[in-house]
Enzyme design. Sequence first.
Site, mmCIF file in Angstrom:
data_model
loop_
_atom_site.group_PDB
_atom_site.id
_atom_site.type_symbol
_atom_site.label_atom_id
_atom_site.label_comp_id
_atom_site.label_asym_id
_atom_site.label_seq_id
_atom_site.Cartn_x
_atom_site.Cartn_y
_atom_site.Cartn_z
ATOM 1 N N GLY A 177 9.142 21.392 -16.609
ATOM 2 C CA GLY A 177 10.223 21.574 -17.590
ATOM 3 C C GLY A 177 10.129 22.972 -18.190
ATOM 4 O O GLY A 177 11.116 23.723 -18.227
ATOM 5 N N HIS A 178 8.922 23.351 -18.624
ATOM 6 C CA HIS A 178 8.722 24.696 -19.167
ATOM 7 C C HIS A 178 9.008 25.748 -18.088
ATOM 8 O O HIS A 178 9.644 26.765 -18.363
ATOM 9 C CB HIS A 178 7.272 24.878 -19.637
ATOM 10 C CG HIS A 178 6.842 23.961 -20.735
ATOM 11 N ND1 HIS A 178 5.895 22.982 -20.551
ATOM 12 C CD2 HIS A 178 7.204 23.876 -22.047
ATOM 13 C CE1 HIS A 178 5.687 22.333 -21.688
ATOM 14 N NE2 HIS A 178 6.482 22.846 -22.607
HETATM 15 P P1 AMP Z 1 7.177 22.161 -26.129
HETATM 16 O O1 AMP Z 1 6.046 22.885 -25.453
HETATM 17 O O2 AMP Z 1 7.137 20.687 -25.927
HETATM 18 O O3 AMP Z 1 7.387 22.612 -27.555
HETATM 19 O O4 AMP Z 1 8.484 22.632 -25.344
HETATM 20 C C1 AMP Z 1 8.837 23.975 -25.222
HETATM 21 C C2 AMP Z 1 10.266 24.064 -24.736
HETATM 22 O O5 AMP Z 1 10.369 23.427 -23.468
HETATM 23 C C3 AMP Z 1 11.242 23.344 -25.674
HETATM 24 O O6 AMP Z 1 12.424 24.111 -25.780
HETATM 25 C C4 AMP Z 1 11.481 22.034 -24.961
HETATM 26 O O7 AMP Z 1 12.737 21.460 -25.258
HETATM 27 C C5 AMP Z 1 11.418 22.471 -23.511
HETATM 28 N N1 AMP Z 1 11.102 21.321 -22.656
HETATM 29 C C6 AMP Z 1 10.131 20.394 -22.848
HETATM 30 N N2 AMP Z 1 10.185 19.448 -21.889
HETATM 31 C C7 AMP Z 1 11.212 19.780 -21.080
HETATM 32 C C8 AMP Z 1 11.790 19.197 -19.903
HETATM 33 N N3 AMP Z 1 11.302 18.070 -19.375
HETATM 34 N N4 AMP Z 1 12.844 19.812 -19.326
HETATM 35 C C9 AMP Z 1 13.354 20.956 -19.865
HETATM 36 N N5 AMP Z 1 12.863 21.562 -20.966
HETATM 37 C C10 AMP Z 1 11.812 20.985 -21.564
#
Ligand code: AMP
Length: 283
Positions: free
Chosen positions: A36-37
């Site tokens: 996702g990241h």
């Molecule tokens: P986090 O590390 O969880 O704070 O996420 C960092 C960024 O990655 C945020 O903008 C999240 O919305 C995005 N993100 C997390 N999981 C996913 C995913 N499965 N698909 C797309 N973007 C994601």
Amino acid sequence: MHIFENIIDVKNFLKEKTDSGNSIGFVPTMGALHEGHSSLIKLANKENDITVCSIFVNPKQFNNKEDLDKYPRTLTNDINILSKLNCDVVFTPSTEEMYSEPIKENFDLGELENILEGEFRKGHFKGVAIVVKRLLDIILPDKAYFGKKDYQQLLIVKKLVKLEKMPVEIIACDTVRENDGLAMSSRNKRLNSSQRKEAATIYQTLLKVEKLCKEKTLSLENIKKRVYDDINSLSTIELEYFEILNPENLKPLESVNTGKKAIACIAVYAGSVRLIDNIIFNY
Ligand code: AMP
């Protein structure tokens, strides 16, 4: 790839780059990187000259100490992933580095701050707004990339940028999923095998909700009731909230018969692991 821990160093490096005409794309993360990241990094690479990724587990956005303590931290692996993706800059500040000087802590985010995630994670979006403002002020990107998986956060960030008149374009990115539909999340690493198996039901339930809304035979209340029954029949997963809302402002939809866009948002617990997901559809 350049790795910086200090604000002054990353600022100086990026200033030189922007002075010579380079555009900056920024992906803020809390690490434990997954595909996702990676999708956000790839898009930032495509649309900008320089891609910056920050890795910072922000204590101010955790309302639950166990969640903060158990949040996966995999910095060496994260740096490997970012290097392979040709990310240009990684910013990994300590908490002291981020919060040693006085910064603005109050933003009028309105009702959006207190509903859904805001209701169940008190103070969460205050913490998100503080860190996003701080990071954007340091990196000064042209574009910043956020996932639709954290849809309410995306709306909060858009609102913050407008309120503070920050010259950055917020880019919303699609949710990347595992083969069985589970939205990728750093917290998935904490699921045991039976929780992981049942967690696939979250997205299957959202797909079913989309179908039911489009069929228009059941009322929203009855669709919600089905979701409660479906999730609560699982043995390892418990529903925290489920709502079908207007994706523009996360306010309730009047009925399923208005021919517009809807978003179904869900939050569940698998043991002590909290997972969220959503689906946006026309009905
Ligand atoms: P986090 O590390 O969880 O704070 O996420 C960092 C960024 O990655 C945020 O903008 C999240 O919305 C995005 N993100 C997390 N999981 C996913 C995913 N499965 N698909 C797309 N973007 C994601």
